[in-house]
Design a protein around this motif. Sequence first.
Motif, mmCIF file in Angstrom:
data_model
loop_
_atom_site.group_PDB
_atom_site.id
_atom_site.type_symbol
_atom_site.label_atom_id
_atom_site.label_comp_id
_atom_site.label_asym_id
_atom_site.label_seq_id
_atom_site.Cartn_x
_atom_site.Cartn_y
_atom_site.Cartn_z
ATOM 1 N N ASP A 1 15.104 14.066 32.459
ATOM 2 C CA ASP A 1 14.595 14.683 31.239
ATOM 3 C C ASP A 1 13.571 13.761 30.568
ATOM 4 O OD1 ASP A 1 17.211 15.742 31.990
ATOM 5 O OD2 ASP A 1 17.080 16.963 30.192
ATOM 6 N N LEU B 1 9.453 14.402 29.789
ATOM 7 C CA LEU B 1 8.838 14.215 28.478
ATOM 8 C C LEU B 1 7.688 13.217 28.567
ATOM 9 C CD1 LEU B 1 8.898 14.905 25.466
ATOM 10 C CD2 LEU B 1 10.581 13.088 25.146
ATOM 11 N N PHE C 1 12.704 23.254 31.775
ATOM 12 C CA PHE C 1 12.168 21.942 31.385
ATOM 13 C C PHE C 1 10.878 22.034 30.580
ATOM 14 C CE2 PHE C 1 14.346 21.322 35.524
ATOM 15 C CZ PHE C 1 15.399 20.522 35.079
ATOM 16 N N HIS D 1 10.157 22.669 27.596
ATOM 17 C CA HIS D 1 10.178 22.039 26.273
ATOM 18 C C HIS D 1 9.839 20.558 26.351
ATOM 19 C CE1 HIS D 1 14.248 22.996 27.903
ATOM 20 N NE2 HIS D 1 14.307 21.682 27.954
ATOM 21 N N TYR D 2 10.179 19.893 27.460
ATOM 22 C CA TYR D 2 9.834 18.478 27.606
ATOM 23 C C TYR D 2 8.337 18.302 27.820
ATOM 24 C CZ TYR D 2 14.818 17.536 28.019
ATOM 25 O OH TYR D 2 16.169 17.434 27.781
ATOM 26 N N GLY E 1 5.978 16.527 25.141
ATOM 27 C CA GLY E 1 5.205 15.360 25.546
ATOM 28 C C GLY E 1 3.723 15.539 25.259
ATOM 29 N N CYS F 1 10.902 22.144 20.183
ATOM 30 C CA CYS F 1 11.171 21.698 21.556
ATOM 31 C C CYS F 1 12.481 20.924 21.636
ATOM 32 C CB CYS F 1 10.028 20.823 22.058
ATOM 33 S SG CYS F 1 8.493 21.696 22.397
ATOM 34 N N ALA G 1 15.575 21.866 23.893
ATOM 35 C CA ALA G 1 15.997 20.870 24.882
ATOM 36 C C ALA G 1 17.495 20.606 24.777
ATOM 37 C CB ALA G 1 15.206 19.576 24.691
ATOM 38 N N VAL H 1 19.522 13.295 24.356
ATOM 39 C CA VAL H 1 18.270 14.056 24.243
ATOM 40 C C VAL H 1 17.547 13.703 22.939
ATOM 41 C CG1 VAL H 1 17.267 16.365 24.045
ATOM 42 C CG2 VAL H 1 19.079 15.931 25.708
ATOM 43 N N PHE I 1 13.728 11.973 22.523
ATOM 44 C CA PHE I 1 12.648 12.487 21.676
ATOM 45 C C PHE I 1 12.251 11.466 20.611
ATOM 46 C CE2 PHE I 1 13.250 16.512 23.644
ATOM 47 C CZ PHE I 1 12.173 17.322 23.287
#
Length: 357
Positions: A56, A60, A193, A195-196, A200, A222, A226, A254, A258
Motif C-alpha cells: 500500500d 502511494l 488501490f 485511492h493510493y 500520491g 482517499c 483506503a 494506513v 498517509f
Amino acid sequence: MRNGTDRLYEIDGLRILAALCVVFYHYTFSGWVGGASPVAFPAESAAAKYGYLGVDLFFLVSGFVVLMSAWNRTPRQFMVSRVVRLYPAYWVGIAITTLVTLTLGRGLYELSAPQVLANLTMFQAVPDIPNVDVVYWTLWTEMRFYFLILLFTFIGMTRARVTAALWTWLGLTFAVQLGLLPRVADLVVQSEFSHYFVAGMALFMLYRFGLTWQIALIVPICLGNAVYRAIGYSASVGRRYGVEYEPMIVTAVVVVIFLVMTLVALRATRVLAKPWLVVAGSLTYPLYLVHAHVGFILFNRAGDAVNRYVLLFGLIAVMLAAAYAIHRFVEQPLAPRIKRLLSGAPGERKLNESPAP
C-alpha cells in the motif's frame, strides 16, 4: 511553486522500508502459514502478518514519484524512462528465479518455457498466464497506472487538468464500488488501490504548487476509502491464512502511511533526507523481484539444517546483496545505454522513481 527536480531522499528510505516489510511478511508469516516454507515463526508472525501493507505504501509513493517523473516530459521520454527503470532488473529477476526453481525448486514450483517467455513481456496477466513469482502481480497494477500517466503526457499536464483527472478517477472508483459500472471497468479504474495512486498524485501537486481546497478534500477522501478497502482486504487475507486481523491496527497503519507522505509533500521530513538513502532506495526494486520464490525454495532446502533465525537473517542479507549486485552491475551500466538506444539522447535527470512493489 517548486520545480520538482529536488530529490526527496526520505522517499528512498520509505521505499526500502516498504520492501523489507513485504520480505518479513513473506518469510515470517505467509510462507510458513501458507505452506510455501517449512520454517515457522509463530511469535514474529503476529506483527509480520501486517507486512503486506508495505505494498500500500509502494502504491502511494508511486502516485507521487511517477507523476513527478512524468511532469514536463514528452510521451516518448516517459515511455523510455519506464522501460529503462523496469525491464533490466526484471529480466534478471526472472532469470534468477527460473534458474533457482529449475535446479533447487523441483517439486516446489513448476515452470514452463511459454510461461517464462510470456513473463518477460510483463504483460502475462493479459492472457492470464501465471507469474513466474507471486510478487509480480503488483507490476501489472503499476503498469496500468503508467498507461494513465502516459495518456496525460499526450494531453499535456497542467495543474487544472491533473486536478480534474483526480476527481474523475475518484468518482469512477466509487462508481465501481457501488456497482454502477460493469466489473470490466475496474481493469482501468483499479478501485482496490486507486485511492493510493490518486492520493500520491494529489500530494505531489501539494508539493509542487502548495495547498488548495481541492487537494485538502481529495487526500482525506482517499484516506477514508483506503481504510475502508484495507479493512475489507485484511479480512480476505485473514480468511486465506486462517488468522484474525485487527481493524484498528490496519487503520492505524494506513493513517500513518498517509501522514508520513503528507509530511514529505510539505517538506517537513527534510531532516530525515540523507543522501545515503539513495543507495538503500536503489535496492528496493531488485530486492522485491528476487526475494519471494527463491527465498521459499531456500527455506525448504536449508530449513532442517540451519537455525531458523540464522537462516532468516542470512537469507535477507543474501537477497540484499543480490539486489545490490543487480543494481550495480545491471541497472547502472545498462540504463544509460538503453536510454540512448531508445531515445538517442543522453541520460536525463534522475528523480525518485517507484518500482513497483
